[in-house]
Design an enzyme around this catalytic site. Structure first.
Site, PDB file in Angstrom:
ATOM      1  N   SER A   1       0.816  -1.207   0.000  1.00 44.14           N
ATOM      2  CA  SER A   1       0.000   0.000   0.000  1.00 44.14           C
ATOM      3  C   SER A   1       0.856   1.267   0.000  1.00 44.14           C
ATOM      4  O   SER A   1       1.521   1.577  -0.979  1.00 44.14           O
ATOM      5  CB  SER A   1      -0.945  -0.042   1.205  1.00 44.14           C
TER       6      SER A   1
ATOM      7  N   ASP B   1      10.073   5.688 -10.210  1.00 42.44           N
ATOM      8  CA  ASP B   1       9.678   6.369 -11.437  1.00 42.44           C
ATOM      9  C   ASP B   1      10.476   7.644 -11.655  1.00 42.44           C
ATOM     10  O   ASP B   1      10.811   7.999 -12.791  1.00 42.44           O
ATOM     11  CB  ASP B   1       8.181   6.682 -11.414  1.00 42.44           C
TER      12      ASP B   1
ATOM     13  N   LYS C   1      -0.707  -4.214  -3.237  1.00 46.33           N
ATOM     14  CA  LYS C   1      -1.985  -3.594  -2.841  1.00 46.33           C
ATOM     15  C   LYS C   1      -2.039  -2.183  -3.410  1.00 46.33           C
ATOM     16  O   LYS C   1      -1.372  -1.279  -2.911  1.00 46.33           O
ATOM     17  CB  LYS C   1      -2.136  -3.554  -1.326  1.00 46.33           C
TER      18      LYS C   1
END
Length: 732
Positions: free
Chosen positions: A449, A460, A475
């Protein structure tokens, strides 16, 4: 910054002790109707509460009660399906929760019948020379067809238990006594389920028919959730409580440093609690009471008095009593706070290097601020690189994940959140960078999560090197806790509890998702968990993975094209590392166990298996003992260390227990113990927690050791190659 949705938006003020609520059947029905209506109308999935959901609801509930398919008969399950399979949706919409109680009553009846066989099975003669197999994990197998098949399953189960006792050199009488007490505790615990316990299990099964992270929390559990996952504080005495299967007492298992109980010096570990009184009120006997109820009585408003009657741990007689008066205070659950370590690391060429490791167990309120102050202290100590260790971090508040990511980037998007009709980009907007040096995020299968948001965003951006298991948990959904009183009022039910349900999915700024797939590290370290059924993809009714367009952001490639060399260096070390060789051996064993999940009930075969395990463990122990002591030194930095401007704390790992015949025997018994079929729930105030001592934090496990080596290589690359280029990534 815009108001941010949170993974666990449970910010209710905890003004006093949580008291268990006993719902009437009518109230339970009203709560069920409210839960069904909300899930039907506002769950992210946008599916109707219909016959399909009803069948999943029923299946989930039966499995929740009888996870291992050892209690119910197949005829029970077939009867439930015929009677309720396509009716639970209609009954829920009508405000009828009676199936929850009818099915639970059948469960208790079957449990009594199963456990009624124990005395005869424990006394029976079992042939341990037969080539018989037993399957301990039966959750994916059918229920027994009839009483005869059930009796046979329990015969095998008890034979398995007795054989475990023989393998640890217990007397048959001692093993029989332990088994009897264990199942008596199970029976007692289930019979202590009250209406709210049953309703919570039933409606959570309904929530899980929509997705695995939706469910219902009765008032007591909703308050506990906020305590342990958001606020990390409560009002109480600072004592860890637990119950042993051998008797009906609640015991003091430990005292929170600096808490009222520890400062009072009157309570000790292993004291038995027999009664609790509020102020000058009459004491309430709590022998045989549920642990949660004892905990509730001990919690209370800050500044109020609680009187606890105990049998001291060193009492000569059970008749000895002591009354302890304690004034409640705010207890901070510091074991869940972020902390840092400075590793005085010795590199391959013999040089010393200061590396920082920040451990964040969960994303609690203001955790980003705690991490920031730790980073500032690490920089003051002149660390050359930092590891953010999220291996055991299962998530928490989404806004804290955004703020924490912002400590390492100048500004820009962190995560994209898609709700039913819109996509919101959550950004770091303040422009400050707390740490701009070499950064690694260490992840594992239990990173979930909010942890995955941070790891994915920094990956990224190319801001951090991601290292760890094959993938994180996976998740990619966001839940909220909604007080049902806001929907149904409080006239008929004073506190109807809270509904946790999925309201959105989050996506990487590059447009991909962590849902089901998780985050794939830049450098993967082998782990046994890679070969077990663990992670989001193995849960029922999961939301599928998909993609959305990327956000607009600038990528800073800090790896400078050096990733291949970092992988090559790590692979070379791992190939030569004995601990990773042991991990590869364990992986092969796990593969064999997954191919054949049966357990032999042949004593000779099990004895040989035990000898093989002991020989393998002993060989590993001797090899590890023969190694030179690590030259790395560990210094602990806590948030309170920073707040009080205290010097670093040098810590040493705990000394290994001496190898004695007694120690070997204890180890053998531990190996023979049967693992739990399901993970334990999050600890409540008073329940036993894992060892969080300073000495335990000095341990550098094999994964952290290799991560430090990778970070060391990375810092050298960074020093040679500069900061890397900024690359604009446009929104498509």
């Amino acid at each position: 910054m815009k108001r941010i949705l949170s993974v666990a938006l449970a910010l209710a003020v905890l003004g006093g002790a949580a008291r268990a609520v006993e719902f009437t059947r009518d109230q339970a029905g009203r709560i069920a109707k409210a839960v069904g209506t909300l899930l039907d109308q506002v769950h992210y999935k946008r599916v109707r509460l219909d016959d399909t959901i009803a069948e999943m609801h029923l299946t989930n509930y039966v499995n929740a009660l009888d996870f291992n398919h050892m209690i119910f008969l197949q005829s029970d399950v077939d009867e439930f399906l015929a009677k309720y399979g396509k009716e639970l949706d209609n009954l829920t919409n009508k405000g009828d929760a009676e199936p929850a109680y009818a099915i639970f009553e059948r469960y208790l009846k079957r449990l009594d019948a199963c456990l009624g066989r124990l005395p005869a099975l424990l006394k029976a003669k079992h042939d341990f020379t037969q080539d018989e197999k037993f399957i301990a994990q039966r959750n994916k197998l059918p229920w027994p067809k009839n009483e005869a098949e059930s009796a046979e399953l329990w015969r095998q189960r008890i034979k398995f238990e007795l054989l475990n006792g023989r393998l640890t050199d217990e007397t048959p009488e001692k093993t029989a006594d332990k088994v009897t007490k264990r199942y008596a505790r199970l029976q007692k615990n289930m019979k202590q389920f009250d209406a709210s316990d049953i309703l919570q299990t039933y409606l959570s099964a309904l929530g899980m028919a929509f997705d695995p992270h939706s469910g219902y929390m009765a008032p007591q559990d909703a308050k506990n959730f906020a305590i342990h996952n958001v606020d990390l504080k409560l009002n109480g005495i600072g004592a860890l409580l637990g119950q042993d299967p051998d008797d009906d007492y609640t015991r003091i298992k430990g005292l929170t440093p600096g808490g009222p109980a520890e400062l009072g010096k009157q309570l000790k570990p292993n004291d038995k609690i027999v009664a609790v009184a509020q102020g000058e009120a009459e004491p309430v006997d709590c022998v045989g009471m549920k642990l949660s109820e004892v905990v509730d009585m001990i919690r209370g408003k800050k500044g109020t008095e609680v009187r606890i009657t105990v049998i001291p741990a060193d009492a000569v007689s059970e008749s000895e009593r002591k009354v302890v008066r304690i004034i409640r205070d705010e207890i901070k659950l510091k074991e869940q706070y972020a902390y840092a370590r400075i590793i005085d690391h010795v590199t391959a060429d013999g040089k010393r290097q200061q590396l920082g490791v920040i451990e964040l167990p969960q994303f609690y309120k203001k955790c980003a601020a705690d991490v920031e102050k730790l980073i500032v202290r690490l920089q003051k100590e002149k660390v050359t690189g930092v590891i953010l260790d999220l291996r055991r971090n299962g998530g928490g508040l989404l806004n804290e994940a955004v703020e924490l990511t912002g400590l390492f980037i100048k500004k820009g998007p962190v995560v994209q959140v898609r709700q039913a009709r819109q996509i919101e980009v959550l950004e770091d907007e303040d422009g400050r960078v707390t740490y701009d040096g070499p950064l690694m995020v260490l992840v594992g299968h239990h990173s979930a999560s909010a942890s995955e948001i941070v790891a994915a965003a920094l990956q990224d951006y190319g801001r951090a090197l991601i290292v760890g298991d094959l993938a994180t948990h996976g998740k990619g959904t966001v839940q909220t806790l909604y007080p049902l009183a806001s929907f149904m009022g409080t006239r008929q039910v004073a506190d109807p509890g809270e509904l946790k349900f999925t309201i959105s999915k989050f996506y990487r700024i590059a447009g991909g998702t962590t849902q089901k797939h998780g985050v794939t590290p830049d450098i993967i370290l082998p782990n046994v968990l890679d070969f077990l059924e663990t992670g989001e993809a193995y849960l029922p009714n999961v939301l599928e993975a998909d993609n959305i367009p990327p956000a607009k952001y600038q990528r800073a490639d800090r790896v400078n094209g050096g990733l291949d060399q970092l992988r090559k260096n790590s692979s070379a070390r791992i190939t030569k590392d004995k601990d990773f060789a042991y991990i590869r051996e364990d992986i092969e064993l796990v593969k064999k166990q997954r191919a054949d999940k049966t357990i032999s009930l042949n004593e000779q075969q099990r004895v040989q298996e035990k000898k093989d395990i002991e020989a393998r463990n002993e060989a590993r122990r001797k090899e590890r003992d023969a190694r030179p002591v690590s030259a790395d030194k560990v210094f602990l930095v806590k948030t309170e260390t920073v707040d009080k401007n205290q010097p670093l704390i040098a810590v040493q790992p705990p000394k290994p227990a001496p190898t004695t015949a007694k120690g070997k025997d204890a180890a053998a018994k531990a190996k023979a113990a049967t693992p739990a079929s399901k993970p334990a729930k999050a600890p409540e105030d008073g329940e036993e927690l894992e060892d969080t001592t300073d000495a335990g934090k000095a341990i550098i496990d094999v994964y952290l050791r290799e991560a430090l080596n990778i970070l060391s290589d990375y810092t050298v690359q960074q020093a040679k190659g500069g900061r890397g280029e900024i690359v604009a990534v446009p929104r498509q």
